[in-house]
Scaffold this active site. Structure first.
Site, mmCIF file in Angstrom:
data_model
loop_
_atom_site.group_PDB
_atom_site.id
_atom_site.type_symbol
_atom_site.label_atom_id
_atom_site.label_comp_id
_atom_site.label_asym_id
_atom_site.label_seq_id
_atom_site.Cartn_x
_atom_site.Cartn_y
_atom_site.Cartn_z
ATOM 1 N N CYS A 205 -1.838 -22.296 -23.387
ATOM 2 C CA CYS A 205 -1.593 -23.495 -22.576
ATOM 3 C C CYS A 205 -1.429 -24.769 -23.389
ATOM 4 O O CYS A 205 -0.360 -25.360 -23.397
ATOM 5 C CB CYS A 205 -2.732 -23.674 -21.578
HETATM 6 C C1 UGA Z 1 -6.867 -25.023 -21.218
HETATM 7 C C2 UGA Z 1 -7.576 -26.129 -20.424
HETATM 8 O O1 UGA Z 1 -8.885 -26.351 -20.943
HETATM 9 C C3 UGA Z 1 -7.688 -25.748 -18.935
HETATM 10 O O2 UGA Z 1 -8.254 -26.826 -18.205
HETATM 11 C C4 UGA Z 1 -6.282 -25.452 -18.406
HETATM 12 O O3 UGA Z 1 -6.310 -25.039 -17.054
HETATM 13 C C5 UGA Z 1 -5.660 -24.338 -19.232
HETATM 14 O O4 UGA Z 1 -5.595 -24.759 -20.613
HETATM 15 C C6 UGA Z 1 -4.284 -24.094 -18.688
HETATM 16 O O5 UGA Z 1 -3.437 -24.977 -18.804
HETATM 17 O O6 UGA Z 1 -4.071 -23.068 -18.023
HETATM 18 P P1 UGA Z 1 -7.645 -22.691 -22.280
HETATM 19 O O7 UGA Z 1 -6.362 -22.719 -23.019
HETATM 20 O O8 UGA Z 1 -8.032 -21.455 -21.547
HETATM 21 O O9 UGA Z 1 -7.693 -23.870 -21.165
HETATM 22 O O10 UGA Z 1 -8.798 -22.980 -23.313
HETATM 23 P P2 UGA Z 1 -9.655 -24.233 -23.809
HETATM 24 O O11 UGA Z 1 -11.074 -23.972 -23.509
HETATM 25 O O12 UGA Z 1 -9.071 -25.500 -23.358
HETATM 26 O O13 UGA Z 1 -9.474 -24.083 -25.390
HETATM 27 C C7 UGA Z 1 -8.198 -24.265 -26.002
HETATM 28 C C8 UGA Z 1 -8.323 -24.282 -27.492
HETATM 29 O O14 UGA Z 1 -8.960 -25.481 -27.930
HETATM 30 C C9 UGA Z 1 -9.138 -23.141 -28.095
HETATM 31 O O15 UGA Z 1 -8.460 -22.642 -29.223
HETATM 32 C C10 UGA Z 1 -10.440 -23.786 -28.491
HETATM 33 O O16 UGA Z 1 -11.043 -23.166 -29.601
HETATM 34 C C11 UGA Z 1 -9.982 -25.193 -28.867
HETATM 35 N N1 UGA Z 1 -11.042 -26.229 -28.748
HETATM 36 C C12 UGA Z 1 -11.562 -26.539 -27.534
HETATM 37 C C13 UGA Z 1 -11.469 -26.900 -29.885
HETATM 38 O O17 UGA Z 1 -10.982 -26.643 -30.997
HETATM 39 N N2 UGA Z 1 -12.419 -27.878 -29.774
HETATM 40 C C14 UGA Z 1 -12.969 -28.218 -28.576
HETATM 41 O O18 UGA Z 1 -13.814 -29.119 -28.538
HETATM 42 C C15 UGA Z 1 -12.532 -27.528 -27.429
#
Ligand code: UGA
Length: 423
Positions: free
Chosen positions: A264
């Site tokens: 995403c």
């Molecule tokens: C993301 C959004 O958080 C959701 O709200 C949204 O609905 C979704 O995309 C979508 O568009 O369908 P997702 O991709 O499942 O969700 O995962 P996240 O938890 O957002 O993590 C994304 C990436 O960011 C991961 O690689 C994670 O490791 C990284 N991340 C996250 C960080 O490096 N640091 C952080 O503080 C948080």
């Protein structure tokens, strides 16, 4: 309510099963036989914690089919949940959305009762009214907002936490134009007590992009500050603890490390950049967000080289391949960039992940895979931590070189040589 759900990826499946749990009856539609058969056998085609249990509990309230006509005839509302992947140039690929709109339109031409179509797929502002609407109207011979309802209702589910996010959302955004569709959707979401924001359709589409873009910006910002902290010998986590306590800022999404992956954030930011450029805008912040994110994983390699001068022939263990814990999804996983670079440098890569090995193997069939995290730690000359699976806190890192992109406390305490990317 009787609901049909088009597309059985994690959004469609979690949303459909979530609505089944709330007492609705669901018909899933997918073009993939394997998915359809698995769902009908109460098995989930994707790994999402808690989903299979929820499917078992709602047995009899849902089934899957490949037949659009059957699904539309036997439901009142259709949720479009198909994927919107990236094209080569970063722009959005709407082929699945268009194909489903066509099929829905054809099926609606044979239906007399009022029907509502809701776009849940992430689509750029304007798509529902300028692309989906004309396709359905052409195929059905009916008019939107009069003969059938049309709405955009973005999803905010995180992979790995999708069920919790479904039942306890921060907000529900409903993009509508006509009163009838609005009241249907308010009825559908009546069990949810969170704020419900009703907007026009385009605004709902933009809220989704702006939300993901902001989350990605927070991460790249944390990484940029984190890189400065590292150079100054500071711990970025302590810094962001202090920053996040400001209620205007909030502590979430400040985990500095090796950046964001997944199906995403990277794709949505790129699509928004492309669209902004088409409109003659210069999306400077968004471009920088991607740039920081692409460089961040390579910092792990630089840190590794501080301790292992030549990587040629060295066995480097990669702990974690999924783009984040709690999923088997490797799309845009930071591990991909890291493994590519290690191979270029002549290292021997040994990889392990509790859930994502099979998906990663499709991308890298020729590297070695350890059968357990313990085996990987024992056999590697140096270890790189790429995904923060909780189990990695239970490993014995004593005597090892560990380069950590995700902050595993035990490795931090025990490793012989330890480097954190932003701490
Ligand atoms: C993301 C959004 O958080 C959701 O709200 C949204 O609905 C979704 O995309 C979508 O568009 O369908 P997702 O991709 O499942 O969700 O995962 P996240 O938890 O957002 O993590 C994304 C990436 O960011 C991961 O690689 C994670 O490791 C990284 N991340 C996250 C960080 O490096 N640091 C952080 O503080 C948080």
């Amino acid at each position: 309510m009787k609901i049909s759900v088009i597309g059985c990826g994690y959004v469609g499946l979690v949303t459909g099963i979530g609505f089944a749990e709330l007492g609705n009856s669901i018909i899933f539609v997918d073009t993939d036989d394997v998915k359809v058969n698995m769902i009908n056998a109460l098995k989930t085609p994707i790994y999402e914690p808690g989903l299979e249990e929820l499917m078992g509990r709602n047995k009899g309230r849902f089934y899957a089919t490949k037949d659009y006509r059957e699904a539309i005839q036997n439901s009142e509302v259709t949720l479009i949940c198909v994927g919107t992947p990236s094209m080569e140039d970063g722009s959005i690929d709407l082929s699945y959305v268009k194909a489903s709109a066509e099929q829905i339109g054809r099926s609606l031409s044979e239906k007399d009762e009022y029907h509502i179509v809701v776009v849940k797929s992430t689509v750029l502002p304007g798509t529902t009214e300028e692309i989906v609407k004309p396709i359905i109207e052409k195929e059905s011979g009916k008019r939107a907002f009069e003969d059938f309802g049309l709405a955009m209702n973005p999803e905010f589910l995180r992979e790995g936490n999708a069920i919790e996010d479904f039942f306890k959302p921060d907000r529900i955004v409903i993009g509508v134009r006509d009163e009838s569709t609005r009241s249907w959707l308010e009825e559908l979401y009546r069990f949810f007590s969170c704020p419900k924001l009703v907007t026009d359709i385009k605004t709902a589409e933009m809220i989704k992009y702006a939300s993901n873009a902001f989350l990605a910006t927070k991460i790249s910002f944390a990484n940029e500050i984190g890189n400065i902290c590292k150079k100054l010998g500071m711990d970025a986590y302590r810094v962001f603890e202090g920053v996040g306590l400001d209620h205007r800022i909030n502590p979430a999404f400040f985990r500095a490390g090796i950046g964001f992956g997944g199906s995403c954030l990277p794709k949505d930011i790129r699509a928004l950049i492309r669209r902004a450029e088409e409109l003659g805008e210069q999306p400077r912040i968004l471009r920088a967000v991607i740039e920081v994110n692409e460089n961040q994983p390579l910092r792990l390699i630089e840190l590794l080289k501080k301790h292992v001068q030549s990587l040629r022939g060295k066995k480097i263990g990669i702990l974690g391949l999924a783009f984040k814990p709690g999923t088997d999804d490797v799309r845009e996983s930071r591990a991909i960039l890291i493994v590519k670079k290690l191979i270029e440098e002549g290292a021997r890569v040994l990889a392990y992940d509790p859930k994502a090995v099979e998906n990663f193997r499709k991308l890298f069939p020729d590297i070695e895979y350890a059968s357990s995290a313990e085996e990987l730690v024992a056999e590697s000359d140096a270890i790189m931590i790429v995904t923060e699976w909780r189990d990695f806190e239970n490993l014995d890192y004593r005597g090892k070189i560990v380069i950590d992109g995700r902050r595993i406390e035990r490795a931090m305490k025990e490793a012989k040589i330890y480097e954190g990317v932003c701490w």
